[in-house]
Design a protein around this motif. Structure first.
Motif, PDB file in Angstrom:
ATOM      1  N   LYS A 153       1.039  -1.267   0.493  1.00 17.01           N
ATOM      2  CA  LYS A 153      -0.695  -0.186  -0.407  1.00 17.01           C
ATOM      3  C   LYS A 153       0.810   0.848  -0.300  1.00 17.01           C
ATOM      4  O   LYS A 153       0.068   2.393  -0.073  1.00 17.01           O
ATOM      5  N   ALA A 154       1.994   1.425   0.748  1.00 21.62           N
ATOM      6  CA  ALA A 154       2.722   2.935   0.743  1.00 21.62           C
ATOM      7  C   ALA A 154       3.830   2.682  -0.488  1.00 21.62           C
ATOM      8  O   ALA A 154       4.109   3.867  -1.259  1.00 21.62           O
ATOM      9  N   ALA A 155       3.619   1.761  -1.368  1.00 21.50           N
ATOM     10  CA  ALA A 155       4.090   1.739  -2.673  1.00 21.50           C
ATOM     11  C   ALA A 155       3.297   2.829  -4.340  1.00 21.50           C
ATOM     12  O   ALA A 155       2.127   2.996  -4.193  1.00 21.50           O
ATOM     13  N   GLN A 156       4.708   3.332  -4.276  1.00 24.82           N
ATOM     14  CA  GLN A 156       4.144   4.070  -5.717  1.00 24.82           C
ATOM     15  C   GLN A 156       4.446   3.516  -6.434  1.00 24.82           C
ATOM     16  O   GLN A 156       3.979   3.759  -8.007  1.00 24.82           O
ATOM     17  N   ILE A 157       6.207   2.486  -6.229  1.00 31.60           N
ATOM     18  CA  ILE A 157       5.987   1.811  -7.475  1.00 31.60           C
ATOM     19  C   ILE A 157       6.325   0.839  -7.067  1.00 31.60           C
ATOM     20  O   ILE A 157       6.790   0.131  -6.065  1.00 31.60           O
ATOM     21  N   LEU A 177      -4.461  -8.639  -8.196  1.00 30.47           N
ATOM     22  CA  LEU A 177      -3.529  -7.838  -6.825  1.00 30.47           C
ATOM     23  C   LEU A 177      -3.816  -6.433  -7.808  1.00 30.47           C
ATOM     24  O   LEU A 177      -3.722  -5.603  -6.901  1.00 30.47           O
ATOM     25  N   LYS A 178      -3.008  -6.169  -8.978  1.00 30.79           N
ATOM     26  CA  LYS A 178      -3.468  -5.246  -9.897  1.00 30.79           C
ATOM     27  C   LYS A 178      -4.631  -4.707  -9.935  1.00 30.79           C
ATOM     28  O   LYS A 178      -5.010  -3.406  -8.912  1.00 30.79           O
ATOM     29  N   GLN A 179      -6.100  -5.279  -9.672  1.00 31.98           N
ATOM     30  CA  GLN A 179      -7.049  -4.907  -9.374  1.00 31.98           C
ATOM     31  C   GLN A 179      -7.284  -5.028  -8.050  1.00 31.98           C
ATOM     32  O   GLN A 179      -8.148  -3.521  -7.791  1.00 31.98           O
ATOM     33  N   GLN A 186      -0.906   2.611  -8.693  1.00 28.65           N
ATOM     34  CA  GLN A 186       1.093   2.326  -8.713  1.00 28.65           C
ATOM     35  C   GLN A 186       0.990   2.128 -10.105  1.00 28.65           C
ATOM     36  O   GLN A 186       0.442   2.105 -11.064  1.00 28.65           O
ATOM     37  N   LEU A 187       2.591   2.714 -10.013  1.00 27.29           N
ATOM     38  CA  LEU A 187       2.958   1.972 -11.581  1.00 27.29           C
ATOM     39  C   LEU A 187       3.916   0.751 -11.488  1.00 27.29           C
ATOM     40  O   LEU A 187       4.702   0.267  -9.776  1.00 27.29           O
ATOM     41  N   TRP A 188       3.306  -0.598 -12.101  1.00 29.62           N
ATOM     42  CA  TRP A 188       4.090  -1.477 -11.793  1.00 29.62           C
ATOM     43  C   TRP A 188       5.197  -2.011 -12.697  1.00 29.62           C
ATOM     44  O   TRP A 188       5.355  -1.936 -13.854  1.00 29.62           O
ATOM     45  N   LEU A 189       6.081  -2.360 -12.524  1.00 22.55           N
ATOM     46  CA  LEU A 189       7.006  -2.255 -13.171  1.00 22.55           C
ATOM     47  C   LEU A 189       8.096  -4.471 -13.350  1.00 22.55           C
ATOM     48  O   LEU A 189       7.959  -4.595 -12.228  1.00 22.55           O
ATOM     49  N   ASP A 190       8.646  -4.674 -14.513  1.00 19.62           N
ATOM     50  CA  ASP A 190       8.794  -5.745 -14.782  1.00 19.62           C
ATOM     51  C   ASP A 190      10.381  -5.621 -14.172  1.00 19.62           C
ATOM     52  O   ASP A 190      11.188  -4.760 -14.994  1.00 19.62           O
TER      53      ASP A 190
END
Length: 336
Positions: A153-157, A177-179, A186-190
């Motif tokens: 929850k704290a993440a921005q990325i 999880l993304k849903q 948030q921005l999700w990165l591989d």
């Protein structure tokens, strides 16, 4: 506390993540991108008394690494962290700073410390990064822990490590999880083998508005408490991010609730996007995970406290006092 002046405002990156997620691997890859002529600093925190991660980082000229051992700089006394950070800045005068808290830490609390007024002229907070082991997303016992959720929850990325080891079950869990975390925008990165470009995470920190207060019942009885900001249980908070808000309550572990009354109350709620909670009830510890399509509840292991969060659109007006009063009516109060 006196802060030693530094000649410039320093970009600061917090790299968080649960135990074994791959924080140090990602940090090593980012550090390899240091431009010639710059000095970068790293402040690491390990829960034990013997530091290991520091030995894994580059020891070449241009890096300054300091460890804080024995405890969590997120939630223990702020003084050791304040002193270590002040010394690191004054002695090394870095051009960029990275902070890696222990995997048992709460990065939101660390971020709260570093955005206090006395640091704002020294630190330029960047987007908080949480590293998630994507190959373990199928493990519900792992991914539903309260600490894991707090870090996410704290993440921005969100940087996904071990993506090359993901199974179909992991991918399905990731989609869910993304849903689930869509309201947090948030921005999700591989990040296979921790490989991310500095430019991908060097984004401005976007603060959310979070107001933590005593229970609304107490505020109603004692209006002077309305301006009081607290962190001791029990408390109520509302956090706002763009088009969504989260209303939450954290209540003492020793409080117990009537399960059926609690279930009825949650099922009666309207116009919400997500309801999640964990309570000690007369039928044992129960978790609730509601989305508009499905109401799930189940027996779980003993929690660290009673808690509930309700995500809703900011366009919807809410009478949270009425909800809290109804919630307290579900509580089992033993006769004295």
């Amino acid at each position: 506390m006196k802060i030693i002046a530094t000649p410039k405002v320093i970009p600061v990156h917090i790299i968080s993540g649960f135990l074994g997620a791959g924080k140090t691997t990602l940090l090593k890859h980012v550090l390899s991108q240091k431009p010639d002529g710059e000095v970068w600093a790293v402040l690491m925190n390990e829960f034990g008394q013997i530091g290991v991660d520091q030995a894994l980082l580059p020891q070449d000229q241009g890096y300054a690494v300091k460890e804080l051992l024995g405890g969590c700089l997120c939630c223990s006394s702020q003084m050791p962290m304040q002193i270590a950070l002040s010394r690191l800045l004054s002695e090394n005068k870095p051009d960029r700073l990275f902070i890696e808290p222990t995997g048992l830490g709460h990065p939101a609390q660390l971020l709260e410390q570093l955005t206090e007024p006395h640091w704002q002229s020294h630190l330029n907070m960047r987007a908080l990064v949480t590293v998630v082991d994507a190959s373990r997303l199928h493990d519900r016992e792992w991914s539903t822990q309260n600490l894991y959720a707090d870090q996410l929850k704290a993440a921005q990325i969100v940087a996904l490590s071990h993506v090359d080891q993901m199974t179909d079950a992991d991918q399905q869990a990731l989609d869910l999880l993304k849903q689930e975390y869509q309201p947090y925008q948030q921005l999700w990165l591989d990040a296979p083998q921790g490989q991310v470009a500095l430019a991908q995470i060097d984004l401005a920190y976007t603060a959310s508005t979070r107001k933590m207060q005593p229970l609304l019942q107490r505020i109603q009885q004692q209006p002077e408490l309305a301006q009081q900001v607290i962190k001791q249980l029990p408390y109520h908070y509302v956090e706002t991010r763009a088009d969504y808000s989260v209303a939450g309550w954290k209540l003492p572990k020793g409080w117990h609730f009537h399960f059926m009354d609690l279930l009825d109350l949650l099922c009666e709620q309207q116009d919400w996007l997500r309801i999640k909670g964990i309570f000690a009830t007369d039928e044992g510890w129960k978790s609730f995970n509601f989305n508009p399509a499905q109401f799930n509840y189940q027996s779980v292991e003993e929690g660290i406290d009673n808690r509930i969060e309700i995500i809703y659109p900011t366009t919807e007006a809410r009478d949270w006092l009425a909800f809290e009063n109804a919630l307290m009516q579900c509580r089992i109060v033993e006769a004295e």
